[in-house]
Every structure is written in structure tokens, then in C-alpha cells.
Design an enzyme around this catalytic site. Structure first.
Site, PDB file in Angstrom:
ATOM      1  N   LYS A 111      31.092  39.711  34.053  1.00  0.00           N
ATOM      2  CA  LYS A 111      32.127  40.305  34.904  1.00  0.00           C
ATOM      3  C   LYS A 111      31.602  40.702  36.281  1.00  0.00           C
ATOM      4  O   LYS A 111      32.390  40.816  37.239  1.00  0.00           O
ATOM      5  CB  LYS A 111      32.723  41.525  34.215  1.00  0.00           C
ATOM      6  CG  LYS A 111      33.508  41.220  32.947  1.00  0.00           C
ATOM      7  CD  LYS A 111      34.892  40.724  33.256  1.00  0.00           C
ATOM      8  CE  LYS A 111      35.758  40.645  32.011  1.00  0.00           C
ATOM      9  NZ  LYS A 111      37.145  40.246  32.298  1.00  0.00           N
ATOM     10  N   SER A 139      38.985  47.445  29.707  1.00  0.00           N
ATOM     11  CA  SER A 139      38.433  48.105  28.517  1.00  0.00           C
ATOM     12  C   SER A 139      36.960  48.427  28.675  1.00  0.00           C
ATOM     13  O   SER A 139      36.402  49.174  27.874  1.00  0.00           O
ATOM     14  CB  SER A 139      38.638  47.212  27.288  1.00  0.00           C
ATOM     15  OG  SER A 139      37.923  45.999  27.438  1.00  0.00           O
ATOM     16  N   GLY A 171      39.731  35.949  26.473  1.00  0.00           N
ATOM     17  CA  GLY A 171      40.592  37.116  26.373  1.00  0.00           C
ATOM     18  C   GLY A 171      41.686  36.962  27.409  1.00  0.00           C
ATOM     19  O   GLY A 171      42.696  36.309  27.190  1.00  0.00           O
ATOM     20  N   GLY A 172      41.451  37.515  28.599  1.00  0.00           N
ATOM     21  CA  GLY A 172      42.386  37.319  29.695  1.00  0.00           C
ATOM     22  C   GLY A 172      42.296  35.940  30.322  1.00  0.00           C
ATOM     23  O   GLY A 172      43.228  35.471  30.968  1.00  0.00           O
ATOM     24  N   GLY A 173      41.134  35.293  30.156  1.00  0.00           N
ATOM     25  CA  GLY A 173      40.996  33.913  30.609  1.00  0.00           C
ATOM     26  C   GLY A 173      40.241  33.705  31.896  1.00  0.00           C
ATOM     27  O   GLY A 173      40.163  32.582  32.389  1.00  0.00           O
ATOM     28  N   ASP A 221      46.170  34.712  20.893  1.00  0.00           N
ATOM     29  CA  ASP A 221      47.440  34.394  21.550  1.00  0.00           C
ATOM     30  C   ASP A 221      47.394  33.066  22.290  1.00  0.00           C
ATOM     31  O   ASP A 221      48.366  32.305  22.273  1.00  0.00           O
ATOM     32  CB  ASP A 221      47.814  35.517  22.532  1.00  0.00           C
ATOM     33  CG  ASP A 221      46.752  35.749  23.599  1.00  0.00           C
ATOM     34  OD1 ASP A 221      47.028  35.512  24.786  1.00  0.00           O
ATOM     35  OD2 ASP A 221      45.633  36.166  23.253  1.00  0.00           O
TER      36      ASP A 221
END
Length: 379
Positions: free
Chosen positions: A78, A108, A219-221, A250
Site C-alpha cells: 500500500k 482497515s 479485496g478492493g482491487g 464478491d
């Protein structure tokens, strides 16, 4: 606000040039032991209770190359996206105004810590919204970078609750929003991990990487869509991996649905806490609509724990549960393993795996594996 008009591999290359002074070029590790385990068919008994129990086990040949972003600044990939977003803001004509009002995000943990580091490096105030269920390690890491510039606020556990509090505080502060994944500058920054991985796996006598494919956590991509951009001009295939617990997969569900409609809400407490969010809108555009990702696979909580234990015990490095989801797919998902076997035959595949981060405490590891030890003692 984004300063990136169009996302391509060139966007990732430009991002890498901007952030090189601020990040580590993390190492790529290999393990013959893990390769052997990954290339050994699962036992029929291991497939009992799964949809594959009546099928012969797959026999892929896998050579794994681990991009260790657990050794990155703040212990996760990140940092790449956060530094890129800040460096792009610096190029705007109203930078001084942006700097005075600061930036804001919700996360998070890993993106929170990354933005706190990137913003404080440029003496920029930051407002960080974290869910109350964030790990104490990630909260303290976020607070540690420059306490006088960082303001942490806590929200409910879901992405919608985080976003609601973010909007409220942004309206009060006029700060600039830098989302954790659904943002062009973040995506381009995250893609630099795979850009390095391709370079690090290119032989001196060759102009292209040996990697047949790269698989990342999803996750978010941000990481997957950035990787897809990086590999869009190469023969290297790209795959995503998710936990299946409580619908955290998802993107897997949407990817293989008749319509491909993005799922916008996820409520999961998977141990892969960095992957509890729904895939972002721009990320899904790259992953699905631009057809830059070749497939998405998911794994169970027990499979994630088994992969984590393998890395800790055999590779002797510390990673968090989210980081080993791609390895769990390579080890245990028979659909993926059969696909590799069919694609590669006797030649096998060189597979890049991005270990996305290593932010887990000793207490967190003890909690993950303590119950197993208690059961073994009772038995």
C-alpha cells in the site's frame, strides 16, 4: 481528485519513476520445498467434502516466485499507491491549498498506515477513518508516523460505515480524499509491485520475464487492477484470489455471473482482514470490462491458515493472512490447479505470487493458531 487521465502500463511506469525515492524494491524469493508441495497432487482424502472429491487430483508443475511486499515500507504494498497519490497531488497548481487542508481516507489498516507515512513525509495533515475492528497493530502503526499531523477517527466495521464517516469529516475539513483502492493514482502506484516483479524475473539474456502468470490477493482491487495494467502488454496472465468466507469472494461471484455486475456490499469477518471490502468501480472496469484479468479463484479460512503456516514454518518469513490467499489458491484450489495443468502440461508454470503484506502481531498469530493447538491437546 485524480491527476491521471488514462490508465495504461505507461501509467504504472510513470508512477514507478515518481515513487522510487520513497519505496523499497522488495526481494523476490523462491522455495524448492514449497514448489515441491505445490507440484504434488492433493490426496483424495484432502478433497473429501469439496466439489472435487469425485475427481482425480490435479497434477500441476509449479515454480513459485514470491514478491515480498511484507518487506515494503509500512510492511505492505500500500505504500506504493499512497506515495504515488501524494506525489501526483504535488504536481497540481493548487498544491499549497491542498497541503494546508490535508488528505483523508478510510482503511482497515495498511492503506491507513501508508497514507499516514506518505502524507507526513511531505508534512501534510491526514484524517484517517478506521473501523473499530482494525487490529491494534495496524492502529498503532498508523498513529506512529507523525502524531501531530495524523488524526484517526473510528467507524463501524462495514465499508459503507467507513465511507459515511469519511464524507462527514471531509465536509468539515475540505480535505482531499484519497480512497484505498478505487482511484487511478492508487491503482497505478500499486501496479509498480508487479512491474518490479517482471523485471526481477527477466533473465539477463532475455527481454521478457519467465513468469507465465501472476496471482494477487483481491479485496478492493487496487493491486490486481494495477497488476493487470502492468501485464497488459506482456504474455504474462493475471489472476485474482479471494477468501470465500461469508461472501468475501464478491469479485469471484461477479466475474462468473451472467451479467458481470459488480457486488457493492460485503459483510465478512474473514481472517484475511485486508480483503473484506467489495471491489471498487474503477478497479472492476479494469479487471472485468477491459478483460485484463484471466480469472478469479477463492479459498476457505482453513486453507488460508494452512498456507500461512507453511510460509512461517518453511520460508521463515512473517506475512499476514491476506498475503497468502494467492498461495492457498495455488496449493488447494483444484480449479486453478487443473487449469495450470491443462495450460502448461509437462513444462509447468512459473507463477508470480505477491505477498501483499506482513502486518500481523505475535498475539494475532497466537490467536489464529491457538485454537488448533487447544483442540490437539484435548484430543
Amino acid at each position: 481528485m485524480s491527476t491521471e487521465p488514462q490508465l495504461t502500463r505507461a501509467s504504472v511506469e510513470a508512477a514507478h519513476s515518481l515513487i522510487k525515492p520513497y519505496i523499497h524494491e522488495t526481494p523476490v524469493l523462491t522455495s524448492k520445498t514449497v514448489d515441491l508441495i505445490a507440484s504434488t497432487p492433493q490426496l483424495p482424502s484432502e478433497l473429501l467434502g469439496t466439489k472435487w472429491e469425485s475427481q482425480p487430483p490435479a497434477k500441476p508443475i509449479l515454480r513459485l516466485h514470491f514478491k515480498c511486499e511484507n518487506f515494503q515500507k509500512i510492511g505492505a504494498f500500500k505504500a506504493r499507491g499512497a506515495f504515488h497519490a501524494i506525489e501526483r497531488l504535488k504536481q497540481q497548481s493548487n498544491w499549497e491549498e491542498i497541503k494546508s487542508k490535508g488528505v483523508i481516507t478510510h482503511s482497515s489498516g495498511n492503506h491507513a498506515s501508508a497514507l499516514a507515512l506518505a502524507s507526513s513525509t511531505s508534512l501534510l495533515p491526514s484524517y484517517i477513518i478506521m473501523p473499530t475492528i482494525s487490529s491494534p497493530l495496524k492502529i498503532s502503526a498508523t498513529q506512529s508516523h507523525h502524531p501531530s499531523l495524523i488524526s484517526i477517527h473510528f467507524s463501524g466495521p462495514t465499508s459503507s460505515e467507513r465511507e459515511a464517516l469519511t464524507s462527514k469529516i471531509q465536509s468539515l475539513t475540505s480535505s482531499t480524499l484519497i480512497p484505498p483502492y478505487d482511484h487511478p493514482d492508487i491503482i497505478a502506484g500499486q501496479g509498480t509491485a508487479s512491474l518490479e516483479l517482471l523485471s526481477q524475473t527477466t533473465p539477463p539474456s532475455s527481454q521478457s520475464s519467465i513468469l507465465n502468470a501472476i496471482i494477487t490477493p483481491l479485496g478492493g482491487g487496487g493491486l490486481l487492477s494495477g497488476t493487470a495494467l502492468t501485464c497488459s502488454t506482456t504474455p504474462t496472465k493475471v489472476y485474482g484470489s479471494e477468501p470465500s468466507f461469508q461472501g468475501a469472494n464478491d469479485a469471484f461471484q461477479a466475474f462468473y455471473s451472467p451479467t458481470g455486475d459488480r457486488i457493492t456490499t460485503v459483510k465478512s469477518l474473514t481472517i484475511a482482514d485486508g480483503l473484506r471490502t467489495p471491489v471498487g468501480k474503477l478497479n472492476w472496469e479494469i479487471i472485468y470490462h477491459r478483460k485484463l484479468v484471466d480469472g478469479i479463484y477463492s479459498v476457505t479460512e482453513n486453507q488460508i491458515k494452512s498456507a500461512l503456516k507453511l510460509v512461517l514454518e518453511r520460508m521463515k518469513i512473517v506475512v499476514e493472512p491476506s498475503a497468502v490467499v494467492p498461495l492457498a489458491v495455488a496449493l488447494y484450489n483444484e480449479d486453478f490447479r487443473k487449469m495450470v495443468e491443462g495450460e502448461s502440461g509437462e513444462k509447468g508454470w512459473d507463477l508470480g505470487i505477491i505477498f501483499s503484506g506482513g502486518n500481523i502481531s505475535v498475539e494475532g498469530l497466537a490467536k489464529l493458531f491457538g485454537e488448533d493447538e487447544k483442540k490437539e491437546t484435548k484430543e
